[in-house]
Design a protein around this motif. Structure first.
Motif, PDB file in Angstrom:
ATOM      1  N   ALA A   4       0.837  -1.194   0.000  1.00 14.97           N
ATOM      2  CA  ALA A   4       0.000   0.000   0.000  1.00 14.97           C
ATOM      3  C   ALA A   4       0.874   1.246   0.000  1.00 14.97           C
ATOM      4  N   PRO A   5       0.428   2.311  -0.675  1.00 13.99           N
ATOM      5  CA  PRO A   5       1.169   3.581  -0.597  1.00 13.99           C
ATOM      6  C   PRO A   5       1.257   4.049   0.853  1.00 13.99           C
ATOM      7  N   PHE A   6       2.315   4.767   1.174  1.00 13.07           N
ATOM      8  CA  PHE A   6       2.489   5.261   2.536  1.00 13.07           C
ATOM      9  C   PHE A   6       1.579   6.460   2.734  1.00 13.07           C
ATOM     10  N   ALA A   7       0.580   6.303   3.597  1.00 12.92           N
ATOM     11  CA  ALA A   7      -0.423   7.349   3.814  1.00 12.92           C
ATOM     12  C   ALA A   7       0.179   8.521   4.582  1.00 12.92           C
ATOM     13  N   PHE A   8      -0.437   9.683   4.427  1.00 12.29           N
ATOM     14  CA  PHE A   8      -0.002  10.847   5.200  1.00 12.29           C
ATOM     15  C   PHE A   8      -0.529  10.748   6.622  1.00 12.29           C
ATOM     16  N   SER A   9       0.308  11.037   7.585  1.00  9.83           N
ATOM     17  CA  SER A   9      -0.148  11.219   8.967  1.00  9.83           C
ATOM     18  C   SER A   9       0.688  12.313   9.603  1.00  9.83           C
ATOM     19  N   ARG A  10       0.122  12.992  10.564  1.00 10.69           N
ATOM     20  CA  ARG A  10       0.860  14.059  11.228  1.00 10.69           C
ATOM     21  C   ARG A  10       1.966  13.461  12.093  1.00 10.69           C
ATOM     22  N   ALA A  11       3.122  14.056  12.013  1.00  8.75           N
ATOM     23  CA  ALA A  11       4.276  13.548  12.754  1.00  8.75           C
ATOM     24  C   ALA A  11       3.975  13.500  14.244  1.00  8.75           C
ATOM     25  N   LEU A  12       4.314  12.354  14.852  1.00  4.65           N
ATOM     26  CA  LEU A  12       4.290  12.156  16.308  1.00  4.65           C
ATOM     27  C   LEU A  12       2.895  12.033  16.893  1.00  4.65           C
ATOM     28  N   THR A  13       1.851  12.008  16.060  1.00  5.13           N
ATOM     29  CA  THR A  13       0.585  11.504  16.581  1.00  5.13           C
ATOM     30  C   THR A  13       0.778  10.025  16.870  1.00  5.13           C
ATOM     31  N   PHE A  14      -0.071   9.463  17.711  1.00  5.82           N
ATOM     32  CA  PHE A  14       0.132   8.052  18.064  1.00  5.82           C
ATOM     33  C   PHE A  14      -1.184   7.370  18.403  1.00  5.82           C
ATOM     34  N   GLY A  15      -1.142   6.065  18.383  1.00  2.97           N
ATOM     35  CA  GLY A  15      -2.276   5.233  18.779  1.00  2.97           C
ATOM     36  C   GLY A  15      -1.776   4.061  19.591  1.00  2.97           C
ATOM     37  N   VAL A  16      -2.650   3.533  20.447  1.00  3.14           N
ATOM     38  CA  VAL A  16      -2.279   2.448  21.359  1.00  3.14           C
ATOM     39  C   VAL A  16      -3.232   1.277  21.167  1.00  3.14           C
ATOM     40  N   GLU A  17      -2.681   0.081  21.058  1.00  2.00           N
ATOM     41  CA  GLU A  17      -3.462  -1.160  21.014  1.00  2.00           C
ATOM     42  C   GLU A  17      -3.057  -2.036  22.195  1.00  2.00           C
ATOM     43  N   LEU A  18      -4.038  -2.645  22.853  1.00  2.00           N
ATOM     44  CA  LEU A  18      -3.771  -3.530  23.987  1.00  2.00           C
ATOM     45  C   LEU A  18      -4.546  -4.832  23.807  1.00  2.00           C
ATOM     46  N   GLU A  19      -3.833  -5.952  23.882  1.00  2.00           N
ATOM     47  CA  GLU A  19      -4.464  -7.275  23.861  1.00  2.00           C
ATOM     48  C   GLU A  19      -4.695  -7.713  25.305  1.00  2.00           C
ATOM     49  N   LEU A  20      -5.906  -8.167  25.593  1.00  2.00           N
ATOM     50  CA  LEU A  20      -6.309  -8.414  26.978  1.00  2.00           C
ATOM     51  C   LEU A  20      -6.821  -9.831  27.186  1.00  2.00           C
ATOM     52  N   GLN A  21      -6.724 -10.281  28.432  1.00  2.00           N
ATOM     53  CA  GLN A  21      -7.160 -11.613  28.824  1.00  2.00           C
ATOM     54  C   GLN A  21      -8.642 -11.583  29.237  1.00  2.00           C
ATOM     55  N   ILE A  94     -11.637  -9.221  33.094  1.00  2.00           N
ATOM     56  CA  ILE A  94     -10.658  -8.726  32.124  1.00  2.00           C
ATOM     57  C   ILE A  94      -9.371  -8.424  32.878  1.00  2.00           C
ATOM     58  N   ALA A  95      -8.246  -8.842  32.292  1.00  2.00           N
ATOM     59  CA  ALA A  95      -6.959  -8.612  32.952  1.00  2.00           C
ATOM     60  C   ALA A  95      -5.907  -8.208  31.939  1.00  2.00           C
ATOM     61  N   GLY A  96      -4.945  -7.379  32.409  1.00  2.00           N
ATOM     62  CA  GLY A  96      -3.742  -7.113  31.653  1.00  2.00           C
ATOM     63  C   GLY A  96      -2.703  -8.183  31.948  1.00  2.00           C
ATOM     64  N   GLY A  97      -1.473  -7.925  31.542  1.00  2.00           N
ATOM     65  CA  GLY A  97      -0.402  -8.909  31.705  1.00  2.00           C
ATOM     66  C   GLY A  97      -0.053  -9.547  30.379  1.00  2.00           C
ATOM     67  N   GLY A  98       1.235  -9.845  30.171  1.00  2.00           N
ATOM     68  CA  GLY A  98       1.693 -10.376  28.892  1.00  2.00           C
ATOM     69  C   GLY A  98       1.391 -11.840  28.660  1.00  2.00           C
ATOM     70  N   THR A  99       1.237 -12.607  29.742  1.00  2.00           N
ATOM     71  CA  THR A  99       0.807 -14.008  29.648  1.00  2.00           C
ATOM     72  C   THR A  99      -0.227 -14.265  30.733  1.00  2.00           C
ATOM     73  N   THR A 131      -1.479 -17.294  22.360  1.00  2.00           N
ATOM     74  CA  THR A 131      -2.386 -16.679  23.335  1.00  2.00           C
ATOM     75  C   THR A 131      -1.529 -15.922  24.343  1.00  2.00           C
ATOM     76  N   ILE A 132      -0.974 -14.842  23.850  1.00  2.00           N
ATOM     77  CA  ILE A 132      -0.141 -13.949  24.642  1.00  2.00           C
ATOM     78  C   ILE A 132      -0.638 -12.534  24.374  1.00  2.00           C
ATOM     79  N   PHE A 133      -0.241 -11.592  25.205  1.00  2.00           N
ATOM     80  CA  PHE A 133      -0.957 -10.321  25.247  1.00  2.00           C
ATOM     81  C   PHE A 133       0.038  -9.167  25.223  1.00  2.00           C
ATOM     82  N   GLY A 134      -0.033  -8.359  24.150  1.00  2.00           N
ATOM     83  CA  GLY A 134       0.947  -7.308  23.960  1.00  2.00           C
ATOM     84  C   GLY A 134       0.329  -5.936  23.795  1.00  2.00           C
TER      85      GLY A 134
END
Length: 371
Positions: A4-21, A94-99, A131-134
């Protein structure tokens, strides 16, 4: 398949994804309730996104585009509250933690979606062991060449990100001796580890075309690199973190990554060369095994330094950039975590030493996630 073409985004904006148990509230083992949780959430309004992951005992939350630390905190709190409310309706936790501390991989079910079924067919038992959580953090980049430069400059800080988020000391009922045992499961996949060092986006596109030409790769999702470009979003995606035990810690880590990225993009303190990767695997292992007590080797000076000391020195170096991003409060809190060696893996081990029961550890993980 073309890249895919590299889309425009504003520098240093960010997003967070969390995988949960997702756990039951009887013995606090994992439970395959992702589809039910998603069904309940479909009837509710909330900011951000929730979607399934590869096995039915996992669920992922994701913020929208954030400019500042406070944006991430607000969105993650909203997502957490919606998810906890839906879980209460179904009497699950619901819990956090990597494993998960004591789940057995062979009892997991692959979520009923075409991509997950295809991955299961390809990778066999490894898919269930996934089945690990990052935590993943996307950083906006204004142009593709700058994205590749940032990706490789950030790679020397991978041990920081691992150590700050480490929350997976237990696997299948055993203390592994690792602070982040989760990443050992990622290592088993082909095309994991570091991205290749290429000079510019045109060269990266040629590399991608060669890989797709072999039939091994169909898209960017087939690369399990520690940091990978996401051209459709105009970002790079940092993927080495365990899911922390609270959304607050997750937002702080994202703010730290954003602040380091600003320093690298504005001051351009170094340009990565292939020899910088000579110590990459060693530094990564030290962070996984020992967390903040590990040692990193500077690829240029060959100096050996404790990871905690290196993090604190980096925080001093990037302080003004954190202030410009309104992330200085987040870094102050993280600084105390580092000084006191008060990471999530330490918390889990101390709790287990007191309680002697891993189900009780997971129960208190659920309580901590809600707080």
């Amino acid at each position: 398949m073309s890249l895919a073409p590299f889309a425009f985004s504003r520098a240093l904006t960010f997003g967070v994804e969390l995988e949960l148990q997702i756990v039951n509230t009887n013995d606090y083992d994992l439970v395959g309730s992702a589809a039910d949780v998603l069904r309940v959430l479909a009837a509710r309004k909330f900011e951000g996104d929730v979607k399934p992951e590869i096995t039915a005992s996992m669920i992922e939350i994701a913020t929208g585009i954030c400019e500042h630390y406070d944006d991430a905190v607000s969105q993650l709190n909203s997502l957490r509250d919606a998810l906890v409310s839906a879980a209460e309706t179904l009497d699950v936790g619901i819990a956090g933690g990597g494993t998960h501390a004591f789940q057995k991989w062979n009892e997991r079910q692959i979520f009923d979606a075409p991509r997950f079924q295809q991955l299961s067919s390809l990778y066999g038992y490894l898919a269930k062991q996934f089945t690990i959580f990052g935590q993943h953090v996307h950083i906006g980049c204004p142009a593709p060449d700058e994205a590749l430069s940032l990706l490789h400059c950030l790679s020397r800080y991978i041990p920081h990100f691992i150590a700050l988020s480490a929350s997976s000391p237990f696997v299948q009922g055993t203390d592994t001796g690792f602070s982040s045992a989760r990443l050992n499961s990622v290592f088993a996949f082909p095309l994991s580890g570091r991205a290749p060092l290429v000079g510019n986006w045109d060269e990266f596109v040629r590399y991608f075309d060669k890989m797709t030409g072999t039939g091994v790769v169909k898209g960017m999702k087939d690369f399990y690199w520690d940091i990978r470009p996401k051209p459709e979003y105009g970002t790079i995606e940092v993927r080495v973190m365990d899911t922390p035990l609270t959304v607050g810690r997750a937002a702080q880590i994202a703010a730290y990554i954003q602040s380091v990225a600003r320093w690298l993009m504005v001051e351009r303190p170094f340009r990565t060369v292939e020899d910088d990767y000579l110590v990459y695997s060693f530094n990564r292992f030290q962070a996984c095994r020992f967390g903040m007590e590990g040692v990193v080797v500077d690829p240029r000076s060959h100096e050996h330094r404790p990871i905690a000391e290196d993090i604190l020195a980096t925080m001093d170096r990037i302080e003004q950039h954190a202030i410009e991003l309104r992330a200085d409060g987040a870094l102050r809190e993280l600084r105390e975590v580092v000084k006191n060696r008060a990471g999530d893996a330490d918390w889990l081990r101390h709790l287990h030493a007191e309680e002697q029961l891993l189900p009780e550890v997971v129960r208190q993980q659920c309580l901590r996630w809600r707080s």
